[in-house]
Design a protein around this motif. Structure first.
Motif, short mmCIF file in Angstrom:
data_model
loop_
_atom_site.label_atom_id
_atom_site.label_comp_id
_atom_site.label_asym_id
_atom_site.label_seq_id
_atom_site.Cartn_x
_atom_site.Cartn_y
_atom_site.Cartn_z
N ALA A 113 19.59 27.47 -60.02
CA ALA A 113 19.52 28.82 -60.01
C ALA A 113 19.07 29.21 -61.62
O ALA A 113 18.69 29.90 -62.29
CB ALA A 113 21.40 28.15 -60.16
N TYR A 114 19.26 28.14 -63.00
CA TYR A 114 18.34 27.74 -63.48
C TYR A 114 16.91 28.73 -63.89
O TYR A 114 16.48 29.53 -64.86
CB TYR A 114 19.03 26.87 -64.50
CG TYR A 114 18.10 27.22 -66.01
CD1 TYR A 114 18.84 27.44 -67.01
CD2 TYR A 114 17.01 26.45 -66.71
CE1 TYR A 114 18.49 27.31 -68.47
CE2 TYR A 114 16.55 26.75 -67.74
CZ TYR A 114 17.59 27.15 -68.43
OH TYR A 114 17.11 27.29 -69.53
N GLU A 116 15.80 29.75 -61.44
CA GLU A 116 15.58 31.16 -60.70
C GLU A 116 15.81 32.55 -61.84
O GLU A 116 15.06 33.46 -61.78
CB GLU A 116 16.22 31.70 -59.53
CG GLU A 116 16.13 32.81 -59.11
CD GLU A 116 16.66 33.05 -57.69
OE1 GLU A 116 18.01 33.90 -57.39
OE2 GLU A 116 16.67 32.18 -56.75
N ARG A 117 17.16 31.81 -62.91
CA ARG A 117 17.17 32.76 -63.69
C ARG A 117 16.69 32.88 -64.94
O ARG A 117 16.03 34.21 -65.06
CB ARG A 117 18.52 32.53 -64.76
CG ARG A 117 18.86 33.45 -65.69
CD ARG A 117 20.34 34.08 -65.56
NE ARG A 117 20.88 34.49 -66.38
CZ ARG A 117 20.77 35.40 -67.33
NH1 ARG A 117 20.10 36.57 -66.93
NH2 ARG A 117 20.90 35.58 -68.02
N PHE A 118 15.21 31.80 -65.36
CA PHE A 118 15.07 31.79 -66.66
C PHE A 118 12.99 31.62 -66.33
O PHE A 118 13.12 31.83 -67.40
CB PHE A 118 15.47 30.66 -67.62
CG PHE A 118 16.63 31.76 -67.54
CD1 PHE A 118 16.98 32.09 -69.13
CD2 PHE A 118 17.93 30.76 -67.94
CE1 PHE A 118 18.28 32.55 -69.46
CE2 PHE A 118 19.44 31.14 -68.12
CZ PHE A 118 19.65 32.26 -69.12
N LEU A 142 23.49 29.43 -68.14
CA LEU A 142 23.02 30.43 -67.03
C LEU A 142 23.50 31.81 -67.63
O LEU A 142 22.74 32.64 -67.13
CB LEU A 142 23.66 29.98 -65.42
CG LEU A 142 23.23 29.13 -65.09
CD1 LEU A 142 23.88 28.58 -63.83
CD2 LEU A 142 22.23 29.45 -64.34
#
Length: 180
Positions: A113-114, A116-118, A142
């Protein structure tokens, strides 16, 4: 020795200072993969003491461009998945070693998730942290803006580099580190 006399470099730092440039570059690249960081430290050798070496490392980390920071980040494995056969990676991520399988699985999901976000691996100075502390940190981060996260990543990278430089100054480069 009088109080005003300079303290001699530790034996580990003396060994590092004595390396030829190619060997010293190889050692420093193992600490931080950004070539500009390595060049900054090489240009300031020899170092009188560990604090001078760490201060140069701090300045080099602060001076990294976004591209340099990305180069440094690319060499860091995800938390919970140290590089196979890399004792430094395993030592730094020791807090995840005995984590329950459910926590390890959650950390994998949070890492994804991290990323994908950053657009990069989650970076934290894992030395001395428990698996739960690392999980809680990625959860908290996050929610950061990309700008805030970039500040935190630079600070975490600085902590990691400082620990690694202090270890280098204390023990010196190993024979494997010094190979060009």
């Amino acid at each position: 020795m009088t109080a005003s006399s300079p303290t001699p470099a530790s034996p580990g730092l003396a060994r590092f200072n004595a390396l030829d440039e190619a060997a010293a570059r190889a050692v420093l690249s193992g600490i931080c993969a950004a070539p500009s960081w390595t060049s900054y430290l090489l240009a300031r050798r020899p170092y009188a003491d560990a604090e001078a070496l760490c201060a140069a490392g701090d300045a080099a980390t602060a001076a990294l461009t976004a591209a340099g920071l990305a180069e440094a980040m690319a060499a860091h494995p995800p938390i919970g998945r140290p590089k196979p056969g890399d004792p430094v990676s395993a030592r730094e991520q020791r807090g995840m070693a005995g984590a329950p399988e459910a926590l390890r699985a959650e950390m994998l999901e949070l890492n994804l998730a991290y990323q994908e976000r950053f657009g990069q691996v989650f970076l934290i100075c894992a030395t001395g942290r428990t698996a739960e502390e690392m999980r809680d940190a990625v959860r908290d981060r996050l929610g950061n803006t990309p700008e805030r996260e970039a500040e935190i990543v630079r600070a975490e990278l600085g902590r990691i580099n400082r620990i690694r430089l202090a270890r280098l100054a204390e023990a010196g480069p190993s024979e494997e580190d010094a190979r060009p």
